[in-house]
Design a protein around this motif. Structure first.
Motif, PDB file in Angstrom:
ATOM      1  N   SER A   1       0.478  -0.927  -0.596  1.00  0.00           N
ATOM      2  CA  SER A   1       0.295  -0.379   0.032  1.00  0.00           C
ATOM      3  C   SER A   1       1.022   1.106   0.316  1.00  0.00           C
ATOM      4  O   SER A   1      -0.003   2.306  -0.979  1.00  0.00           O
ATOM      5  CB  SER A   1      -1.273   0.020   1.137  1.00  0.00           C
ATOM      6  N   PHE A   2       1.877   1.483   0.675  1.00  0.00           N
ATOM      7  CA  PHE A   2       3.324   2.240   1.013  1.00  0.00           C
ATOM      8  C   PHE A   2       3.268   2.760  -0.955  1.00  0.00           C
ATOM      9  O   PHE A   2       3.688   3.962  -1.447  1.00  0.00           O
ATOM     10  CB  PHE A   2       4.014   2.686   0.978  1.00  0.00           C
TER      11      PHE A   2
ATOM     12  N   THR B   1       0.901   4.426  -2.102  1.00  0.00           N
ATOM     13  CA  THR B   1       0.144   5.535  -2.447  1.00  0.00           C
ATOM     14  C   THR B   1       1.217   6.574  -2.477  1.00  0.00           C
ATOM     15  O   THR B   1       1.287   7.997  -1.664  1.00  0.00           O
ATOM     16  CB  THR B   1      -0.608   5.713  -0.956  1.00  0.00           C
TER      17      THR B   1
ATOM     18  N   GLU C   1       2.216   7.665   0.557  1.00  0.00           N
ATOM     19  CA  GLU C   1       1.889   8.432   1.873  1.00  0.00           C
ATOM     20  C   GLU C   1       2.757   7.882   3.151  1.00  0.00           C
ATOM     21  O   GLU C   1       2.472   6.090   3.277  1.00  0.00           O
ATOM     22  CB  GLU C   1       0.071   8.186   2.039  1.00  0.00           C
TER      23      GLU C   1
ATOM     24  N   LYS D   1       1.578   7.692   6.049  1.00  0.00           N
ATOM     25  CA  LYS D   1      -0.472   6.684   6.337  1.00  0.00           C
ATOM     26  C   LYS D   1      -0.082   5.450   6.406  1.00  0.00           C
ATOM     27  O   LYS D   1      -0.778   4.321   7.414  1.00  0.00           O
ATOM     28  CB  LYS D   1      -0.911   7.665   6.858  1.00  0.00           C
ATOM     29  N   ASP D   2       0.335   5.253   4.932  1.00  0.00           N
ATOM     30  CA  ASP D   2      -0.064   3.533   4.318  1.00  0.00           C
ATOM     31  C   ASP D   2       1.497   3.052   4.423  1.00  0.00           C
ATOM     32  O   ASP D   2       1.246   1.965   3.970  1.00  0.00           O
ATOM     33  CB  ASP D   2      -0.684   4.164   3.220  1.00  0.00           C
TER      34      ASP D   2
ATOM     35  N   ARG E   1       1.238   3.441  10.026  1.00  0.00           N
ATOM     36  CA  ARG E   1       0.247   2.227  10.922  1.00  0.00           C
ATOM     37  C   ARG E   1       0.780   1.755  12.955  1.00  0.00           C
ATOM     38  O   ARG E   1      -0.124   2.441  13.552  1.00  0.00           O
ATOM     39  CB  ARG E   1      -0.397   1.289   9.870  1.00  0.00           C
TER      40      ARG E   1
ATOM     41  N   LEU F   1      -5.942   1.065   4.005  1.00  0.00           N
ATOM     42  CA  LEU F   1      -5.714   0.353   3.138  1.00  0.00           C
ATOM     43  C   LEU F   1      -4.630  -0.582   3.444  1.00  0.00           C
ATOM     44  O   LEU F   1      -3.615  -0.900   2.115  1.00  0.00           O
ATOM     45  CB  LEU F   1      -4.535   1.236   2.470  1.00  0.00           C
ATOM     46  N   CYS F   2      -4.279  -1.394   4.951  1.00  0.00           N
ATOM     47  CA  CYS F   2      -4.127  -1.696   5.051  1.00  0.00           C
ATOM     48  C   CYS F   2      -4.081  -3.427   4.018  1.00  0.00           C
ATOM     49  O   CYS F   2      -5.364  -3.262   4.391  1.00  0.00           O
ATOM     50  CB  CYS F   2      -3.872  -2.457   6.727  1.00  0.00           C
TER      51      CYS F   2
ATOM     52  N   HIS G   1     -11.665   0.765  -2.219  1.00  0.00           N
ATOM     53  CA  HIS G   1     -10.186  -0.715  -2.397  1.00  0.00           C
ATOM     54  C   HIS G   1      -9.929  -0.282  -4.035  1.00  0.00           C
ATOM     55  O   HIS G   1      -8.294  -0.889  -4.111  1.00  0.00           O
ATOM     56  CB  HIS G   1     -10.202  -1.489  -1.109  1.00  0.00           C
TER      57      HIS G   1
ATOM     58  N   VAL H   1      -6.575   1.418  -5.257  1.00  0.00           N
ATOM     59  CA  VAL H   1      -5.324   0.931  -4.707  1.00  0.00           C
ATOM     60  C   VAL H   1      -4.893  -0.283  -4.773  1.00  0.00           C
ATOM     61  O   VAL H   1      -3.587  -0.656  -5.217  1.00  0.00           O
ATOM     62  CB  VAL H   1      -5.506   1.258  -2.983  1.00  0.00           C
TER      63      VAL H   1
END
Length: 958
Positions: free
Chosen positions: A558-559, A562, A564, A566-567, A572, A598-599, A892, A895
């Motif tokens: 997910s990182f 994105t 991000e 947070k992803d 997290r 988004l995990c 989702h 992503v």
């Protein structure tokens, strides 16, 4: 400096001034509350500048308001250099470009957020490299390396970051923009004041600073000496963002030697390894790294004995690299090094073995996150350095100091430079934990000072060691540091609390603020003392989850989709840590659910994160706590209860399949189920696997002949466990598995009724139901395990539940017999004496290992089987992007597709039509069906088809 109250209008003012990416939401503030250090400081906001103008505008407005500013790259700072209470300037998201690279002048120009690995790839394409190579090279930024004066393993050959900086474009805390290069320092009021200050402190600077290569602590004022041409460019390297903010950097590139080889020297103990460093130096090593059995034992315990190639006799080792452009000379030097050693030695000629050994050293910071005693281990005193000739004695005294304080850790590091890394199991969970930390840190500082060493050798002083600088420097030197800060940052805005006017080293310690959380949990957290808090605090922040996947790794899809924080797994973990540190009752807080949304629950972190973070489990726990006794999202009932609906649908599969294809009904059903309308509804099998097997066993027509082929040696019984996906959706996989197992000599049995592992209930956080369902399955399978009958699982995620999650839900003693009896198909076939796979010679295979297969069981047996069969395999890393229920849930889809585009879809699109797409996971095959023109098949189908007399391409895909 005392900061003014932070006005709520600043974020809006910044946006009105054209700084677009400004965030002050709870999720972002929580994700950036820590770096890779012990410390927790919640920022007021995070600004993601897109260019120099954004940086200048932000600094101007912060000066007007007296607001602190902290620069941050990848957040891999281990000493607390990249956290702050005001504005965090995060450079890695937008200002991350390699602006130019000139092979002729061997230079490159980068923005401060450029990732080392990106620059290195560009340089290697030209036969060059950026010399410094810290262990975090896959994600650290050049700006961060300049801030800390990072070094890495090959400083002996290429120097420190300061030795490789050509120019800096910076803005000081006073607002003065400076372009600093090799041609001198421009004359402005700030630089003239610095010249005057240096003239008055020449004696102090010449006697106390720049004494040996790894003296990183404090400010590098030796570069301002007249004999060094008052080089402010180099003096700013290692100033930890306390004097200026970097806008751009020019760096020097070097030619990489054409040949390199590795020599490993063995010693009785780590002190003896330190003693031998000076004997190695005449052989001109490019690297000389040290470690001992404590870290090697951790690798073997985590990844098995085969994870560590053969080492020479001893309990401590030096990993030495010799390199050059003449292969004969390099090999000769390596042999002479082995012969000159009065200890055991091994020349490692195999590049794969050498890579595996260097990987142990590279992953040291993560591996050291648990002490040899199995307790959480922390940074703080992780970067001391002494002159290399004193290293052996220092290591012995340091080990004695650990014994005196009853602390455990395993030292390792850049022994050729005298730099030692270690993490220690400081008992922060005790009421006197911070007092223990302070006492040890103080005595460790006294020890390193006695050896003429440095508190830091490459990580900087940060919050961890700035308070200790008076142990290393005289009052005159400390006064000079303060005056330099006052000239370049007169208001004390830049990274306050670091180096000058330091924060107490035991203030803001994250783990000391954490409360235990043991009551009412869904999982057992067996390796964390039953404490969810300890589990999420496994994350030390090394940031490996921010790196591009390599070598078949999965974390963190997910990182990568994105970019991000947070992803990422780390982001997290930080949000969950904040939930606990602020009271531990915020399971339903919006920031927690935003960070976890988004995990993919891919479990990649469970194997790829060196500290063993299992974010899939933490997400399931959070959903369990948030929705227990409450109405859940629609997808939890539709997808979370999928095996239940599949069992009902199996009674009338044709009718159900027809109904889902009626105009309007299918899309409506998807919407009501919480499923994205762009997803297809999979068809239910007309005949379940269990039904087919029962017909076959009773000899009914159309089900094929049962039993082992004539003349096949018996391997005894095997239980083939057909999970819900195999049984109700893809029984052809089970049928192929039966034929493959029988051809290998097994007498195949199946449970008397379909058994579910509860996976879909786990992934949607319905842990009470999952425990009940899984408990019934384990109870039934235990009967076979107790009789010594091996169990084969076909769906990797379900097999992983039996091998891993079952212990957390049911207890280790209950789950262990079935876990030990459960195999993947490849694992079991590898144990069959004399069995050889059918030939796949000349067959090209693109393999997408399921994430849970990679994380829990490991895909090596499958790779070895395919190699033995003669297949030409392209093994992909990363995740397929569907990941069970994740990719089909509303919100989702984009992503999910972006994750598939990382590796899977490009590989499939470029594959020849005759290439087999191997995907054991039902979700992986579903993703392919939805997004590509190609179908994926299971290993059982591949082996079954290859065993047919004349297999064709169509046979492989049928």
């Amino acid at each position: 400096m005392t900061a003014l109250p932070f006005p709520a209008s600043l974020a809006g003012d910044l946006r009105r001034r054209g700084v677009k990416d400004v965030r002050d939401d709870e999720t972002t503030r929580s994700a950036y509350s820590s770096d890779a250090s012990l410390y927790r400081v919640r920022p007021a906001m995070v600004v993601f500048p897109r260019g120099a103008e954004d940086v200048l505008t932000t600094l101007e407005m912060c000066r007007e308001r007296g607001m602190p500013v902290t620069s941050r790259g990848a957040g891999t700072s281990v000493a607390g250099n990249a956290v702050g209470s005001g504005v965090v300037l995060e450079f890695s998201r937008h200002m991350n470009n390699v602006l130019s690279l000139d092979p002729q002048t061997r230079t490159a120009v980068v923005q401060p957020g450029a990732v080392h690995a990106v620059l290195q790839r560009r340089a290697l394409a030209e036969g060059l490299r950026f010399g410094p190579d810290p262990s975090t090279h896959s994600r650290c930024t050049i700006g961060g390396m300049i801030g800390n004066n990072a070094c890495g393993s090959r400083t002996l050959a290429y120097g420190r970051t300061v030795d490789n900086v050509e120019h800096l474009d910076v803005v000081t805390g006073s607002g003065q923009r400076l372009l600093l290069g090799p041609d001198g320092t421009p004359a402005v009021p700030e630089t003239e004041a610095l010249r005057t200050l240096v003239q008055g402190g020449l004696g102090t600077i010449r006697t106390e600073l720049g004494r040996f290569g790894r003296q990183v602590s404090g400010y590098a004022l030796e570069h301002l000496l007249p004999e060094r041409q008052f080089d402010l460019r180099r003096a700013l390297v290692g100033s930890e963002g306390t004097l200026a903010v970097i806008l751009e950097a020019g760096v020097r590139l070097v030619a990489d030697p054409a040949y390199r080889t590795m020599v490993v020297l063995g010693f009785a103990d780590i002190g003896s390894a330190g003693d031998a460093v000076m004997d190695v130096m005449p052989f001109r090593p490019t690297a000389c790294e040290g470690l001992d059995s404590r870290i090697v034992d951790v690798v073997r315990a985590q990844k098995g004995p085969g994870a560590v190639p053969e080492l020479p006799a001893g309990a401590a080792w030096l990993f030495v690299e010799v390199a050059g452009d003449d292969p004969v000379e390099v090999l000769d030097r390596a042999h002479r090094l082995c012969a000159a050693s009065a200890v055991s030695a091994r020349l490692v000629a195999d590049p794969a073995e050498a890579s595996a050994l260097w990987k142990i050293r590279e992953d040291g910071a993560g591996l050291a996150g648990r002490s040899p005693a199995g307790l959480p281990a922390h940074s703080g005193w992780e970067d001391s350095a002494v002159p290399p000739e004193k290293l052996g004695d220092y290591l012995r005294d340091f080990d004695n100091l650990l014994l005196e304080h009853r602390l455990v850790g395993f030292p390792y590091g850049h022994f050729g430079d005298g730099c030692v890394h270690v993490r220690l199991d400081v008992p922060f969970g005790r009421s006197d934990g911070t007092a223990v930390f302070r006492t040890f840190m103080t005595e460790a500082a006294e020890l390193v000072a006695r050896y003429g060493g440095s508190l830091s050798g490459e990580h900087g002083d940060g919050r961890a060691r700035s308070e200790l600088l008076p142990y290393m420097y005289s009052p005159s030197a400390i006064e000079l540091f303060g005056k330099v800060k006052a000239i370049l940052d007169p208001d004390g805005l830049l990274n306050p609390g670091i180096i000058v006017e330091p924060r107490p080293l035991d203030a803001d310690v994250r783990v000391a603020q954490a409360r235990p959380l043991r009551q009412g949990l869904g999982f057992g957290y067996l390796h964390d003392g039953g404490d969810f808090s300890e589990a999420v605090h496994r994350c030390t922040g090394v940031g490996k989850c921010r790196a591009d996947n390599e070598d078949g790794k999965v974390m963190c899809p997910s990182f990568l989709a994105t970019r991000e924080e947070k992803d990422s797994t780390r982001g997290r973990a930080r949000v969950l840590q904040e939930m606990i540190n602020r009271g531990g009752q915020g399971w339903r807080s919006p920031e927690v659910h935003e960070a976890l949304d988004l995990c993919l629950s891919c479990k990649g972190c469970a194997s790829d994160c060196p500290t063993g973070v299992d974010m899939a489990a933490y997400k399931a726990e959070t959903l369990h706590q948030s929705y227990r006794g409450r109405l859940r999202p629609a997808s939890h009932y539709s997808l979370g209860w999928l095996p239940r609906w599949a069992r009902l649908a199996s009674r009338f599969p044709r009718l159900v399949n027809a109904a889902t294809k009626l105009p309007g009904l299918g899309p409506l059903g998807l919407r009501l189920a919480g499923v994205d309308s762009r997803r297809s509804i999979p068809s239910f099998a007309v005949q379940t696997f269990h039904s087919w097997f029962d017909r076959r066993r009773t000899g009914l027509p159309g089900s094929g002949a049962a039993g082992r082929p004539p003349g096949t040696a018996s391997q005894g019984p095997v239980l083939l466990w057909a999970d819900s996906f195999t049984n109700y959706f893809t029984p052809e996989v089970g049928r192929s598995a039966v034929r493959v197992l029988e051809s290998a000599g097994f007498d195949v049995q199946i449970p008397s009724a379909p058994l579910c592992c509860g996976l879909t209930w786990i992934s949607t956080g319905q842990l009470d139901s999952a425990r009940r369902i899984l408990g019934n399955t384990v109870s039934e399978l235990q009967k076979f395990a107790a009789s010594g009958i091996p169990i084969v699982g076909l769906e990797p995620s379900c097999t992983g539940v039996l091998r891993s999650d079952a212990a957390e839900l049911l207890g280790a003693d209950v789950a262990r017999p079935v876990a030990e009896a459960t195999h993947t198909l490849a694992e079991l076939l590898a144990k069959v004496p004399g069995w050889t796979p059918p030939s796949l010679a000349g067959k090209a295979v693109v393999a997408q290992p399921h994430c849970h297969h990679h994380a829990v069981m490991g895909w090596s047996p499958d790779a070895q089987l395919l190699e033995q069969a003669g297949a030409d395999v392209q093994q992909l890393g990363g995740c397929c992007g569907l990941a069970g229920n994740f990719g089909v849930e509303q919100g989702h889809y984009e992503v999910s597709v972006a994750v598939a585009e990382q590796q899977l879809l490009p590989a499939v699109r470029s594959a020849d039509p005759k290439t087999v797409i191997l995907a054991d996971g039902y979700s992986c095959r579903t993703q392919l069906s939805d997004l590509a023109e190609r179908r994926g098949i299971h290993l059982a189908q591949l082996l079954d088809a290859a065993a047919q007399p004349t297999p064709s391409v169509e046979t492989f895909e049928e």
